[in-house]
Design an enzyme around this catalytic site. Structure first.
Site, short mmCIF file in Angstrom:
data_model
loop_
_atom_site.label_atom_id
_atom_site.label_comp_id
_atom_site.label_asym_id
_atom_site.label_seq_id
_atom_site.Cartn_x
_atom_site.Cartn_y
_atom_site.Cartn_z
N HIS A 152 81.16 34.62 46.88
CA HIS A 152 80.46 33.90 45.80
C HIS A 152 81.16 34.13 44.45
O HIS A 152 81.53 33.19 43.75
CB HIS A 152 79.01 34.39 45.75
CG HIS A 152 78.19 33.75 44.66
ND1 HIS A 152 77.30 32.74 44.90
CD2 HIS A 152 78.13 33.97 43.32
CE1 HIS A 152 76.74 32.36 43.76
NE2 HIS A 152 77.22 33.10 42.79
N GLU A 153 81.36 35.39 44.12
CA GLU A 153 81.98 35.70 42.82
C GLU A 153 83.42 35.20 42.77
O GLU A 153 83.90 34.77 41.73
CB GLU A 153 81.91 37.20 42.52
CG GLU A 153 80.48 37.75 42.40
CD GLU A 153 79.57 36.97 41.46
OE1 GLU A 153 80.08 36.37 40.48
OE2 GLU A 153 78.35 36.94 41.70
N HIS B 8 83.45 31.64 41.70
CA HIS B 8 83.40 31.51 40.23
C HIS B 8 84.80 31.79 39.65
O HIS B 8 85.24 31.12 38.72
CB HIS B 8 82.43 32.53 39.62
CG HIS B 8 80.99 32.19 39.76
ND1 HIS B 8 80.46 31.00 39.35
CD2 HIS B 8 79.93 32.91 40.24
CE1 HIS B 8 79.14 31.00 39.57
NE2 HIS B 8 78.80 32.14 40.12
N HIS C 61 87.04 28.85 39.81
CA HIS C 61 86.66 27.85 38.81
C HIS C 61 87.34 28.18 37.46
O HIS C 61 87.76 27.29 36.72
CB HIS C 61 85.13 27.87 38.68
CG HIS C 61 84.51 26.64 38.10
ND1 HIS C 61 83.16 26.59 37.82
CD2 HIS C 61 85.01 25.44 37.74
CE1 HIS C 61 82.87 25.39 37.32
NE2 HIS C 61 83.97 24.67 37.26
#
Ligand SMILES: [Zn+2]
Length: 671
Positions: A461-462, A465, A468
């Protein structure tokens, strides 16, 4: 001696020179940086030349180097490696920073310059990205109240001040009620509880200075007690105390605070010219309107309620076998659901853990990024703020793209949770800057360090990010990387979690720490089955909260918040054995500040998108389909906030997201 936070960094990739910075440098550097930045703002506001995109908007986009350096280093260490000196600095810095930034929004001369550029927008021949930055800058000032004059302006300041006080009081009352209550347990009451629950109740007892184990209202303690305790009377007592937080009468009661907050938010929205607070709030989101949010929530609600109703019958039958008549109650659900889970999908975390080695999972997250986007990761030796931190240079076709830092282990100096931040965000104007991105997690140390399934998901998940940020390819920093709408920002991160579940990724990287063998497919099947268990309940408790949040912020504010809550729940047919995940007097997301006010839906919105976006890969050539990967980078991972999120999503998918993939993923789709 010069302050290392205030000079140009001559380190590799201009990473902060952590070995040269001491805690004593922060306060003087922040004071100097705020003065530098205020002077920069004064120059822009006081410029007597005609206002242009370059001398107003681009000038505002020019980073104040001193301020960026101080804030990025300080907030990195304050979150991930704090100490008493840093905690006290943080208390000192928060009001200073709040005052500094609100003075900029309230600067009338500056707003006049921004408005002058905005008024000429059709004749300026701006790029799409420049138009977007201009629109966002102008809108930010207007939404902050910069265009208000006279009494309206005064009233806006009063409302903002009062809302800040109410938000703080709401949080403190909730904490006070949570601290106040405990239920002492006799040794016999512990019978049948798993060891980790017993340990948690004993630790809670010690912390409270009680004679023996206790149940407290801390979420992890009470939910595991409700899940495992066979004592229905104790479950009821504990549940009722938990449900009453913030609504016990007296000084810590939050009901009147919630009503006043909603009234002030409605007034604030009206002063700014919006029909309701929900209209004001959703304007900047992908959803845009309350109707769009309601449609999505109701599309999910119907199948979730049907599943919850069917599950309630199964759980009631289990309760009958225990000789209990009467209705299934909210204090029964978790207990019987746990019994059912154990019977249907017994997943032993201890069996799973040796397959999830931290280093192998990091490699897995990198390998997926290589296959999807061509990224290469090379370990870097640079001084960082803690010996547990690791750094990598990220390149593509030999060209430098970013620096990635991972700080994975839990320690006392780190706040809980996991997060991603850019110590330097990507931008091309006024000068090219490449990103320095950090992931901070709280995994247990070990030799080798082993993760739980949830930990492994958090890692992916991290890292989503981080992608991105690292793949961002825009001109201006204010719209770079994760600077996007709140209901869009979790798309890249939640989407990346799907690659952890791809069988070929697990068979290559989930290898046993002792034997080196790949995770058996049956174990993987169990993991995936367990993750969609009891989704009727979880979806119902969440969606009910989101619908109440939305109703509170549309139309006239309610006088009696509990009556409005009851009306909303009655209208949707809330199952009697399930309560809202956060009832109004405890709904800190919505009342501790306005970050998630009429925005609680956004978790579900993002999940709808990530499921729908991953389905795009499955419909094409599979999880690593190169065309889909290219489209994901082109339209979503590289574009930051440079375009409206609905446009970006449509460019990637060919249409807006639908709920089908989410319902399938949660096991709620019609069979
Ligand atoms: Zn996230």
């Amino acid at each position: 001696m010069t302050n290392p936070l205030l000079v140009q960094w001559d380190t590799a990739f201009e990473i902060a020179p952590f070995d040269r910075i001491s805690d004593a440098d922060f306060a003087p550097a922040l004071d100097q940086a705020l003065m530098d930045h205020a002077a920069q703002i004064d120059d822009i506001a006081g410029n007597t030349a005609p206002a242009t995109f370059a001398n107003v908007i681009e000038a505002l986009e020019t980073p104040c180097q001193a301020l960026e350096q101080v804030l990025s280093v300080f907030f990195t260490v304050a979150g991930a490696d704090s100490n008493p000196a840093r905690e006290s600095l943080q208390r000192e810095f928060s009001p200073k920073l709040a005052a500094h930034f609100s003075a900029i929004t309230a600067n009338k001369a500056l707003y006049a310059r921004v408005k002058a550029v905005w008024d000429q927008r059709d004749t300026l021949d701006l790029t799409t990205e420049q138009q977007r930055v201009l629109m966002l800058t102008h809108r930010g000032f207007v939404r902050g109240g910069a265009a208000l004059e006279g009494d309206a302006d005064t009233r806006m300041q009063e409302i903002k001040g009062r809302l800040a006080v109410l938000g703080t009081n709401f949080t403190q009352n909730l904490l006070a009620d949570e601290r106040e209550w405990m239920m002492e347990l006799a040794e016999a009451d512990l019978e049948g509880l798993p060891d980790f629950v017993i340990d948690a109740t004993r630790a809670a007892g010690e912390e409270k200075g009680a004679k023996g184990p206790v149940v407290t209202l801390s979420r992890s303690v009470i939910t595991s007690f409700l899940q495992f305790s066979a004592r229905r009377d104790l479950r009821q007592k504990a549940f009722e105390a938990w449900a009453a937080r913030g609504a016990n009468g007296g000084e810590t009661d939050n009901r009147a605070i919630a009503a006043e907050t909603l009234a002030l938010r409605a007034e604030r929205a009206a002063l700014l010219g919006y029909d309701s607070f929900a209209d004001y709030k959703l304007e900047t989101e992908m959803a845009k309107t309350p109707a769009a949010v309601r449609d999505l929530l109701m599309d999910v609600w119907k199948p979730a309620k049907a599943r919850a109703d069917a599950d309630a019958e199964i759980l009631t039958a289990m309760m009958r076998e225990d000789g209990i008549n009467g209705a299934l109650e909210p204090w029964d659900w978790r207990y019987y659901a746990e019994k059912r889970r154990k019977a249907e999908h017994d997943l032993d975390e201890a069996e799973l853990k040796p397959y999830l080695q931290l280093d192998r999972m990091i490699e897995a997250s990198f390998a997926c990024a290589k296959r999807l986007f061509g990224l290469e990761f090379t370990a870097l030796e640079v001084p960082l703020y803690h010996e547990d931190c690791r750094a990598w240079e990220v390149t593509r076709n030999g060209a430098h793209l970013a620096v990635f830092i991972g700080d994975y282990f839990a320690r006392g100096s780190k706040r809980s949770g996991a997060w991603c931040s850019a110590m330097r965000a990507q931008a091309k104007r006024p000068a090219n800057q490449t990103p320095v991105v950090i992931n901070v997690c709280n995994f247990a140390k070990g030799d080798p360090a082993l993760l739980s399934w949830d930990d492994a998901r958090t890692l992916f998940h991290e890292f989503g990010h981080a992608l991105h940020q690292m793949l961002s390819d825009v001109s201006y920093e204010s719209i770079s990387g994760t600077s996007v709408a709140r209901d869009f920002v979790e798309l890249p991160s939640q989407l990346y979690e799907h690659w952890l579940e791809v069988p070929e990724v697990l068979s290559a990287f989930a290898t046993h720490a002792d034997t080196g063998e790949a995770m058996p497919p049956e174990l993987l099947k169990k993991v995936l089955g367990a993750s969609s268990f009891d989704m009727g309940f979880q979806t119902v408790e969440y969606v009910a909260s989101a619908l109440v949040d939305l109703a509170f912020h549309e139309g006239a504010p309610p006088r009696d918040v509990m009556a409005t809550q009851a009306e909303v729940l009655a209208a949707i047919g809330m199952p009697s054995a399930i309560t809202m995940r956060h009832a109004t007097p405890q709904f800190a997301h919505v009342f501790s500040g306005d970050g998630y006010a009429s925005g609680y839906y956004s978790y579900m919105w993002s999940e709808v998108m990530d499921a729908d976006a991953f389905a795009a890969f499955e419909e094409a050539g599979g999880a690593f389909d190169p065309e889909r990967a290219q489209a994901l980078e082109t339209h979503i991972l590289s574009t930051g906030g440079s375009r409206d999120p609905a446009e970006l999503y449509t460019a990637f998918r060919g249409r807006l997201p639908g709920v089908e993939a989410l319902l399938k993923g949660r096991g709620l789709a019609a069979e």
